[in-house]
Design an enzyme around this catalytic site. Structure first.
Site, PDB file in Angstrom:
ATOM      1  N   PHE A   1      38.309  13.252  -7.776  1.00  0.00           N
ATOM      2  CA  PHE A   1      39.257  13.112  -8.872  1.00  0.00           C
ATOM      3  C   PHE A   1      40.560  13.750  -8.394  1.00  0.00           C
ATOM      4  O   PHE A   1      40.541  14.745  -7.654  1.00  0.00           O
ATOM      5  CB  PHE A   1      38.768  13.741 -10.186  1.00  0.00           C
ATOM      6  CG  PHE A   1      39.769  13.477 -11.273  1.00  0.00           C
ATOM      7  CD1 PHE A   1      39.901  12.214 -11.803  1.00  0.00           C
ATOM      8  CD2 PHE A   1      40.648  14.463 -11.689  1.00  0.00           C
ATOM      9  CE1 PHE A   1      40.892  11.927 -12.733  1.00  0.00           C
ATOM     10  CE2 PHE A   1      41.635  14.183 -12.630  1.00  0.00           C
ATOM     11  CZ  PHE A   1      41.746  12.913 -13.150  1.00  0.00           C
ATOM     12  N   THR A   2      41.678  13.197  -8.837  1.00  0.00           N
ATOM     13  CA  THR A   2      42.988  13.577  -8.298  1.00  0.00           C
ATOM     14  C   THR A   2      43.223  15.094  -8.289  1.00  0.00           C
ATOM     15  O   THR A   2      43.465  15.687  -7.238  1.00  0.00           O
ATOM     16  CB  THR A   2      44.108  12.889  -9.098  1.00  0.00           C
ATOM     17  OG1 THR A   2      43.900  13.145 -10.495  1.00  0.00           O
ATOM     18  CG2 THR A   2      44.104  11.386  -8.864  1.00  0.00           C
TER      19      THR A   2
ATOM     20  N   ASP B   1      31.727  18.649 -12.528  1.00  0.00           N
ATOM     21  CA  ASP B   1      32.907  18.369 -13.318  1.00  0.00           C
ATOM     22  C   ASP B   1      32.350  17.758 -14.596  1.00  0.00           C
ATOM     23  O   ASP B   1      31.993  16.588 -14.648  1.00  0.00           O
ATOM     24  CB  ASP B   1      33.827  17.396 -12.586  1.00  0.00           C
ATOM     25  CG  ASP B   1      35.063  17.076 -13.401  1.00  0.00           C
ATOM     26  OD1 ASP B   1      35.032  17.281 -14.639  1.00  0.00           O
ATOM     27  OD2 ASP B   1      36.058  16.611 -12.835  1.00  0.00           O
TER      28      ASP B   1
HETATM   29  N1  F0G Z   1      38.187  15.953 -14.025  1.00  0.00           N
HETATM   30  C1  F0G Z   1      38.161  14.720 -14.515  1.00  0.00           C
HETATM   31  C2  F0G Z   1      36.957  13.864 -14.287  1.00  0.00           C
HETATM   32  C3  F0G Z   1      39.225  14.241 -15.263  1.00  0.00           C
HETATM   33  O1  F0G Z   1      39.181  13.007 -15.745  1.00  0.00           O
HETATM   34  C4  F0G Z   1      40.349  15.078 -15.471  1.00  0.00           C
HETATM   35  C5  F0G Z   1      41.508  14.599 -16.203  1.00  0.00           C
HETATM   36  C6  F0G Z   1      40.348  16.367 -14.934  1.00  0.00           C
HETATM   37  C7  F0G Z   1      39.228  16.770 -14.221  1.00  0.00           C
HETATM   38  C8  F0G Z   1      41.493  17.309 -15.096  1.00  0.00           C
HETATM   39  O2  F0G Z   1      41.531  17.810 -16.366  1.00  0.00           O
HETATM   40  O3  F0G Z   1      43.714  16.961 -17.242  1.00  0.00           O
HETATM   41  O4  F0G Z   1      42.458  18.765 -18.405  1.00  0.00           O
HETATM   42  O5  F0G Z   1      43.579  19.220 -16.260  1.00  0.00           O
HETATM   43  N2  F0G Z   1      41.712  13.397 -16.384  1.00  0.00           N
HETATM   44  C9  F0G Z   1      42.775  12.804 -17.137  1.00  0.00           C
HETATM   45  C10 F0G Z   1      42.597  11.321 -17.143  1.00  0.00           C
HETATM   46  C11 F0G Z   1      44.139  13.253 -16.785  1.00  0.00           C
HETATM   47  O6  F0G Z   1      43.474  10.637 -17.668  1.00  0.00           O
HETATM   48  O7  F0G Z   1      41.591  10.820 -16.649  1.00  0.00           O
HETATM   49  P1  F0G Z   1      42.909  18.208 -17.106  1.00  0.00           P
END
Ligand code: F0G
Length: 461
Positions: free
Chosen positions: A128-129, A219
């Site tokens: 994940f990014t 996660d």
């Molecule tokens: N892990 C996953 C699987 C996520 O989808 C996200 C966030 C994060 C970690 C990070 O969490 O934004 O609270 O700091 N995903 C959003 C999305 C941004 O649009 O999928 P965060």
């Protein structure tokens, strides 16, 4: 599985407060899109009709959560809402210790800094990014150990998020277990299409990692959604409650990072939850540096209260069934129209397969970015690119990563839109599909250094 499919569901809530939606003309949307550099992240929300950019922080809270907001104990230290949140996390997720953070990436930063030393490797079931970036900033190298099916948008594997133990084992043999501080397991896997991990895979992964003294860190951002898929797809679990499944899932891990903005039904918040005292102690020290005192971690007392109440609501069957049901509904309609999407339809979003949708565009012409822009132009519906732009660049070589998947994500906020909004969305995608051959690609004209997809700008070719 059939048992749940036969009867239709309706939204298990009624509407008490409404927020008007703004409709725009095509001319207005054309202008807005150009001003935003063809990047849906740079659109003003005021110019968006149905916002399917993300399910993150965009949830509708219940009356019970709003009532909890009034009970915020805004003491600097030891807020009673912290203890309520701690209790909810212990009860439903089962971890011993809680460190609240402002959102998921706050927890990712802390755990990466504590456990990763330069030169280490961090395997994960697809990246994940933000998670990968924090691992890299801490000096680690991410290694993808997800099963191959995850990279194939047409594979009907019911648990495409599973960890491939052969890939993990190959890494352990190559670099040695002492170079692997932990394995990240995303439950579900956002970048693969919200795909779940099976309980049997979680058990096997746990056994393997225990043998090699490698921690398993979830996660858990959408772990409740993962629990739903285990219930409906893994026979032994069909009679277990979502809460029981969630608890068992987490028992196969040592810790989790959590973006509460998803499953926990809030607009802001997150946490790190752990079982190891030593790591917890260090995390508590660190949270004070980066987030706030260890009993609020960057959140207001009221935010922690809303999250505690959201966790309780999130594991209710009616809620999760309707939540996933809405996504499945859109997925089925699009499939019926012959529109290429990632199958099976899972979790939080429907992912359109932009490579198949726009086969005449090369990957470097940003097919997914292009499709997201066209959908907005067509309808005012906002989606998100999940392809080469999101993948970023290899920090060693400076080259683009070329991910196999080139997707746009129609992400459904929880409890926000109705079935009628879903119908409008399907119709808009179909309109774009019908004129797909005339769609031209994009070129990138501005590229930020980190997480470029948020702020990159494009022009039409
Ligand atoms: N892990 C996953 C699987 C996520 O989808 C996200 C966030 C994060 C970690 C990070 O969490 O934004 O609270 O700091 N995903 C959003 C999305 C941004 O649009 O999928 P965060």
């Amino acid at each position: 599985m059939e048992k749940y499919k036969k009867r239709s569901w309706a939204e298990p809530y009624k509407i008490k407060v409404v927020e008007p939606l703004k409709m725009t003309t095509r001319e207005e949307r054309k202008r807005a899109l150009e001003e935003a550099g063809f990047n849906t992240f740079l659109l003003k929300s005021d110019d968006v009709y149905i916002d399917l950019l993300t399910d993150s922080g965009t949830n509708a809270m219940s009356d019970n959560q709003w009532a909890g907001m009034m009970l915020g104990d805004e003491a600097y230290a030891g807020s009673k809402n912290f203890y309520h949140l701690e209790e909810a996390v212990q009860k439903y997720y089962g971890y011993k210790y809680l460190v609240p953070t402002h959102q998921g990436r706050g927890a990712e930063n802390i755990i990466s800094k504590i456990l990763i030393k330069p030169g280490m490797f961090v395997p994960g079931n697809m990246y994940f990014t933000t998670t990968r970036l924090h691992q890299e900033l801490a000096g680690g190298t991410f290694v993808d150990v997800i099963i191959d099916e995850a990279h194939n948008p047409t594979s009907l594997h019911p648990f495409k998020g599973n960890v491939d133990l052969n890939k993990l084992d190959a890494l352990v043999r190559k670099v040695g277990a002492d170079k692997i501080p932990y394995l990240t397991v995303g439950v579900t896997v956002n970048m693969a299409g919200g795909q779940p991990v099976s309980m049997s895979n979680l058990k096997e992964v746990r056994l393997y990692c225990q043998k090699h003294c490698i921690r398993v860190i979830f996660d858990a951002t959408r772990a409740v959604e993962n629990a739903y898929f285990i219930k409906v797809r893994e026979k032994e679990y069909e009679n277990k409650s979502i809460a029981e499944i969630l608890h068992e899932m987490c028992s196969y891990s040592d810790a989790c990072t959590m973006s509460g903005k998803k499953d926990c039904l809030v607009n802001i918040g997150g946490f790190l939850a752990l079982n190891e005292w030593d790591v917890f102690e260090e995390a508590r020290n660190m949270v004070v540096v980066y987030e706030g005192l260890h009993t609020y971690g960057g959140l207001a007392g009221r935010d922690m209260e809303a999250m505690a109440r959201g966790i309780e609501e999130s594991v209710q069957w009616d809620h999760i069934r309707a939540r996933i049901g809405q996504v499945e509904y859109v997925g089925e309609k699009l499939t019926d129209l012959g529109i290429p999407i990632v199958l099976p339809v899972d979790g939080h979003a429907v992912f359109l397969d932009a490579k198949t949708f726009l086969p005449h565009l090369k990957q470097i012409e940003f097919p997914a970015q292009t499709l997201a822009a066209e959908l907005y132009l067509e309808s005012g519906i906002r989606s998100m690119e999940r392809g080469i732009v999101s993948a970023g660049r290899n920090k060693e070589t400076g080259d683009h990563y070329y991910p196999k998947l080139e997707l746009i994500r129609l992400t459904f906020p929880r409890r926000v839109y109705t079935q009628a909004h879903c119908d409008v969305t399907v119709e808009a995608v179909d309109e774009v599909f019908n004129r797909r051959e005339s769609i031209k690609g994009l070129k990138m004209v501005y590229e930020p250094k980190y997480l470029r997809f948020f702020q990159a700008r494009f022009e039409r070719l």
